[in-house]
Design an enzyme around this catalytic site. Structure first.
Site, PDB file in Angstrom:
ATOM      1  N   CYS A  96       0.767  -1.984  -9.473  1.00 56.42           N
ATOM      2  CA  CYS A  96       0.406  -1.736  -7.750  1.00 56.42           C
ATOM      3  C   CYS A  96      -1.111  -1.418  -6.629  1.00 56.42           C
ATOM      4  CB  CYS A  96       1.150  -0.730  -7.254  1.00 56.42           C
ATOM      5  SG  CYS A  96       1.711   0.295  -5.925  1.00 56.42           S
ATOM      6  N   HIS A 128       4.671   9.625 -17.966  1.00 54.69           N
ATOM      7  CA  HIS A 128       5.096   8.951 -16.842  1.00 54.69           C
ATOM      8  C   HIS A 128       3.887   7.839 -17.375  1.00 54.69           C
ATOM      9  CE1 HIS A 128       5.866   6.920 -13.468  1.00 54.69           C
ATOM     10  NE2 HIS A 128       6.511   7.429 -13.090  1.00 54.69           N
ATOM     11  N   GLU A 130       2.596   5.756 -15.097  1.00 51.94           N
ATOM     12  CA  GLU A 130       2.160   5.965 -13.780  1.00 51.94           C
ATOM     13  C   GLU A 130       0.578   6.792 -14.624  1.00 51.94           C
ATOM     14  OE1 GLU A 130       0.562   6.937  -9.552  1.00 51.94           O
ATOM     15  OE2 GLU A 130       2.442   6.174  -9.795  1.00 51.94           O
ATOM     16  N   ASN A 226      11.367   8.909  -9.273  1.00 50.79           N
ATOM     17  CA  ASN A 226      11.531   8.875  -7.800  1.00 50.79           C
ATOM     18  C   ASN A 226      13.147   9.079  -7.525  1.00 50.79           C
ATOM     19  OD1 ASN A 226      12.729   6.192  -5.041  1.00 50.79           O
ATOM     20  ND2 ASN A 226      10.565   7.891  -4.748  1.00 50.79           N
TER      21      ASN A 226
END
Length: 288
Positions: A96, A128, A130, A226
């Site tokens: 991203c 996680h 990311e 999320n």
């Protein structure tokens, strides 16, 4: 009975871009691997694997050679790219843009902190994807904090630069920053606002959506950070909010008394899955 899909729900830009890239690459009819689930939604992963995608883990990647591997929207640490080059692996990079920018900012911040004996703090979920990628930008020296108890890892006699995982709650980030400032009175504290504005906007709007309907079917993968975050915001505004991953999770007895059913989801929830839920509920109650 009225059924409404939340217009703000569904894939964020980074996931849309990654899946669009993936589908184009799959049309080449060559074997394509993805390092980790392309998105934290099992149903979407299953759909893409039927098109030819092969999902692999870190251990399998280590043994791979002369292949094509996609980097998902969450990003990867530098070591992954080094390994790929060594093993003649073609990288299809779908990181991203927001995450890519943050990786560069963290790397730059780390170089600056080294000059003044400082520390990099990353507010995020340990393990996680990311966050692993962000920690990798600091030669794995960054300190990851998820809550107040984790602040014990920090040396408050040294300067700090704080970043956040892009999908974290802005209020929680501000709370952590405030707690750090209270403990850190003698040295400099640098803060970077790295939370995705799309996620912040979803958080702001989902409460209004939840209040506008009788009940909410919140569609998300169980492993989506999320998704769990937005679900909790939703149920805070409407106690009749039910977490589901697919139609099989719907308890019809719990929703049959509502005249207006809302359907929402995480930034990792595909629109086709929410429409599938809408169609299923409509068929069950079409005469109501």
């Amino acid at each position: 009975m009225q059924i409404t899909i939340d217009k703000q729900a569904g894939f964020c830009f980074g996931v849309v871009s990654a899946i669009d890239t993936l589908e184009k690459e799959l049309k080449k009819n060559e074997t394509l691997y993805c390092l980790g689930d392309i998105v934290h939604n099992n149903k979407e992963v299953e759909r893409l694997e039927k098109l030819g995608l092969k999902t692999i883990n870190k251990a399998e990647f280590e043994d791979l050679k002369d292949s094509r591997v996609m980097i998902r929207a969450h990003g990867e640490p530098p070591q992954t790219y080094i390994k790929a080059k060594k093993n003649n692996i073609e990288i299809i990079d779908a990181t991203c843009p927001m995450v890519l920018k943050l990786q560069k900012d963290v790397r730059r911040g780390y170089e600056q902190m080294k000059k003044i004996n400082g520390q990099i703090i990353i507010f995020g979920k340990k393990g996680h994807a990311e966050v692993v990628g962000l920690v990798g930008q600091t030669e794995n020296n960054a300190i990851v904090v998820s809550n107040e108890a984790d602040l014990e890892q920090i040396d408050f006699s040294r300067p700090l630069h704080i970043f956040s995982q892009t999908t974290k709650n802005r209020e929680d980030y501000q709370k952590i920053i405030s707690l750090i400032r209270q403990k850190h009175l003698t040295k400099e504290v640098f803060v970077t606002d790295s939370i995705c504005k799309k996620v912040s906007l979803r958080a702001k709007n989902i409460g209004d959506f939840a209040k506008s309907v009788g009940c909410v079917l919140f569609v998300s993968g169980k492993d989506s950070s999320n998704g769990n975050y937005l679900f909790n915001l939703c149920i805070k505004e409407n106690k009749n909010t039910f977490f589901i991953s697919d139609t099989k999770d719907i308890d019809l007895d719990k929703i049959k008394h509502f005249d207006h059913i809302g359907i929402s989801g995480a930034t990792s929830t595909p629109m086709w899955l929410m429409k599938k839920v809408e169609d299923y509920v409509y068929r069950q109650f079409k005469d109501k």
